[in-house]
Design an enzyme around this catalytic site. Structure first.
Site, short mmCIF file in Angstrom:
data_model
loop_
_atom_site.label_atom_id
_atom_site.label_comp_id
_atom_site.label_asym_id
_atom_site.label_seq_id
_atom_site.Cartn_x
_atom_site.Cartn_y
_atom_site.Cartn_z
N ARG A 19 2.08 12.50 -8.97
CA ARG A 19 2.55 11.13 -8.74
C ARG A 19 4.01 10.97 -9.16
O ARG A 19 4.74 10.15 -8.63
CB ARG A 19 1.72 10.13 -9.56
CG ARG A 19 0.28 9.99 -9.09
CD ARG A 19 -0.33 8.76 -9.74
NE ARG A 19 -1.78 8.78 -9.69
CZ ARG A 19 -2.50 8.36 -8.65
NH1 ARG A 19 -1.91 7.88 -7.59
NH2 ARG A 19 -3.81 8.40 -8.69
N PHE A 59 -1.52 16.05 4.21
CA PHE A 59 -1.83 15.43 2.92
C PHE A 59 -0.57 15.48 2.06
O PHE A 59 -0.06 16.54 1.73
CB PHE A 59 -3.00 16.14 2.22
CG PHE A 59 -3.50 15.33 1.07
CD1 PHE A 59 -4.40 14.29 1.27
CD2 PHE A 59 -3.01 15.55 -0.22
CE1 PHE A 59 -4.84 13.50 0.21
CE2 PHE A 59 -3.44 14.75 -1.28
CZ PHE A 59 -4.35 13.74 -1.06
N GLU A 82 0.84 -1.20 0.00
CA GLU A 82 0.00 0.00 0.00
C GLU A 82 0.88 1.25 0.00
O GLU A 82 1.98 1.24 0.52
CB GLU A 82 -0.87 0.01 1.27
CG GLU A 82 -2.32 -0.34 1.04
CD GLU A 82 -3.10 0.73 0.27
OE1 GLU A 82 -2.53 1.46 -0.56
OE2 GLU A 82 -4.30 0.83 0.52
N ASP A 83 0.35 2.32 -0.56
CA ASP A 83 1.09 3.58 -0.53
C ASP A 83 1.00 4.23 0.86
O ASP A 83 2.00 4.65 1.42
CB ASP A 83 0.58 4.57 -1.61
CG ASP A 83 -0.94 4.75 -1.61
OD1 ASP A 83 -1.64 4.07 -0.83
OD2 ASP A 83 -1.43 5.58 -2.38
P1 IMP Z 1 -7.89 5.15 3.96
O1 IMP Z 1 -8.93 4.23 3.45
O2 IMP Z 1 -8.49 6.35 4.60
O3 IMP Z 1 -6.88 4.49 4.87
O4 IMP Z 1 -7.18 5.75 2.71
C1 IMP Z 1 -6.20 5.13 2.05
C2 IMP Z 1 -6.02 5.68 0.66
O5 IMP Z 1 -6.31 7.09 0.57
C3 IMP Z 1 -4.59 5.55 0.28
O6 IMP Z 1 -4.34 4.30 -0.29
C4 IMP Z 1 -4.38 6.71 -0.67
O7 IMP Z 1 -4.71 6.32 -1.98
C5 IMP Z 1 -5.34 7.77 -0.18
N1 IMP Z 1 -4.65 8.76 0.69
C6 IMP Z 1 -4.72 8.86 2.04
N2 IMP Z 1 -3.95 9.85 2.52
C7 IMP Z 1 -3.36 10.41 1.43
C8 IMP Z 1 -2.41 11.49 1.26
O8 IMP Z 1 -1.93 12.14 2.20
N3 IMP Z 1 -2.04 11.74 -0.03
C9 IMP Z 1 -2.51 11.04 -1.10
N4 IMP Z 1 -3.37 10.02 -0.98
C10 IMP Z 1 -3.81 9.71 0.27
MG MG Z 2 -3.72 3.48 -1.95
#
Ligand code: IMP
Ligand code: MG
Length: 172
Positions: free
Chosen positions: A162, A149, A96-97
């Site tokens: 990206r 963010f 995961e990123d």
């Molecule tokens: P979650 O479901 O809230 O944990 O969100 C996860 C997904 O939201 C990640 O896999 C990212 O694709 C996106 N995301 C969350 N925080 C960021 C950020 O700071 N920058 C860019 N994408 C984010």
């Molecule tokens: Mg992601």
């Protein structure tokens, strides 16, 4: 292009990934591993990690979406799936990123566990621990960050940034 403040340099990412690749190899090196890259955000992470991983590895892709702009919608959609035959009885590692609220990870974990892998671990490049809404943690996390963010190295803001080789924060 907005001004981006650098948070984690290209070199720091590279060095951390090298350590992670060797940790994973020490743990799984004797068996084959199926790495699942979650598109699009984890693509740079997956490429760099796999190039450093010395064991037998397969690569699969999954695509889920939950974000609009900088806000999580909390609703996860699966846009690209994996077939069960690629997962069943395999050692699987999800790449995961970033883990933010944890909703995406929870969805992904359940989706893969339903396919009966031999084992399942989660590696994330970034972790915003204080933002968690659901009780889930990554098994391996490269960098813990504050509630900011971030963009770059695969992560986007409305599909932009990206391609930055480092991780940064947009300066308003
Ligand atoms: P979650 O479901 O809230 O944990 O969100 C996860 C997904 O939201 C990640 O896999 C990212 O694709 C996106 N995301 C969350 N925080 C960021 C950020 O700071 N920058 C860019 N994408 C984010
Ligand atoms: Mg992601």
């Amino acid at each position: 292009m907005d001004k981006i403040k650098r948070l984690i340099s290209e070199k720091e990412i590279k060095d951390r990934i090298k350590v992670l690749a060797s940790d994973l190899y020490n743990k799984y090196g004797k068996e084959e591993v199926v790495f699942i890259c979650t598109l699009k955000g984890a693509v740079f992470f997956a490429c760099d990690l796999l190039k450093k991983y010395k064991g037998d590895a397969r690569l699969e892709f999954l695509r889920v979406s939950s974000y609009k702009g900088t806000k999580s919608t909390g609703k996860i959609e699966l846009n690209l799936s994996i077939s069960k035959e690629n997962i069943e009885s395999q050692n699987v590692i999800i790449l995961e990123d970033i883990v933010d609220t944890g909703n995406t990870l929870k969805f992904l974990k359940n989706y893969i566990l339903d396919m009966n892998p031999k084992s399942l671990k989660i590696c994330t490049l970034l972790d915003k621990k204080m933002r968690r809404e659901v009780d889930i943690e990554a098994d391996y996390s490269c960098f813990e960050i504050e509630d900011l963010f971030v963009v770059g190295y695969g992560l986007d803001y409305n599909q932009k940034y990206r391609n930055l080789p480092y991780i940064g924060v947009i300066e308003k």
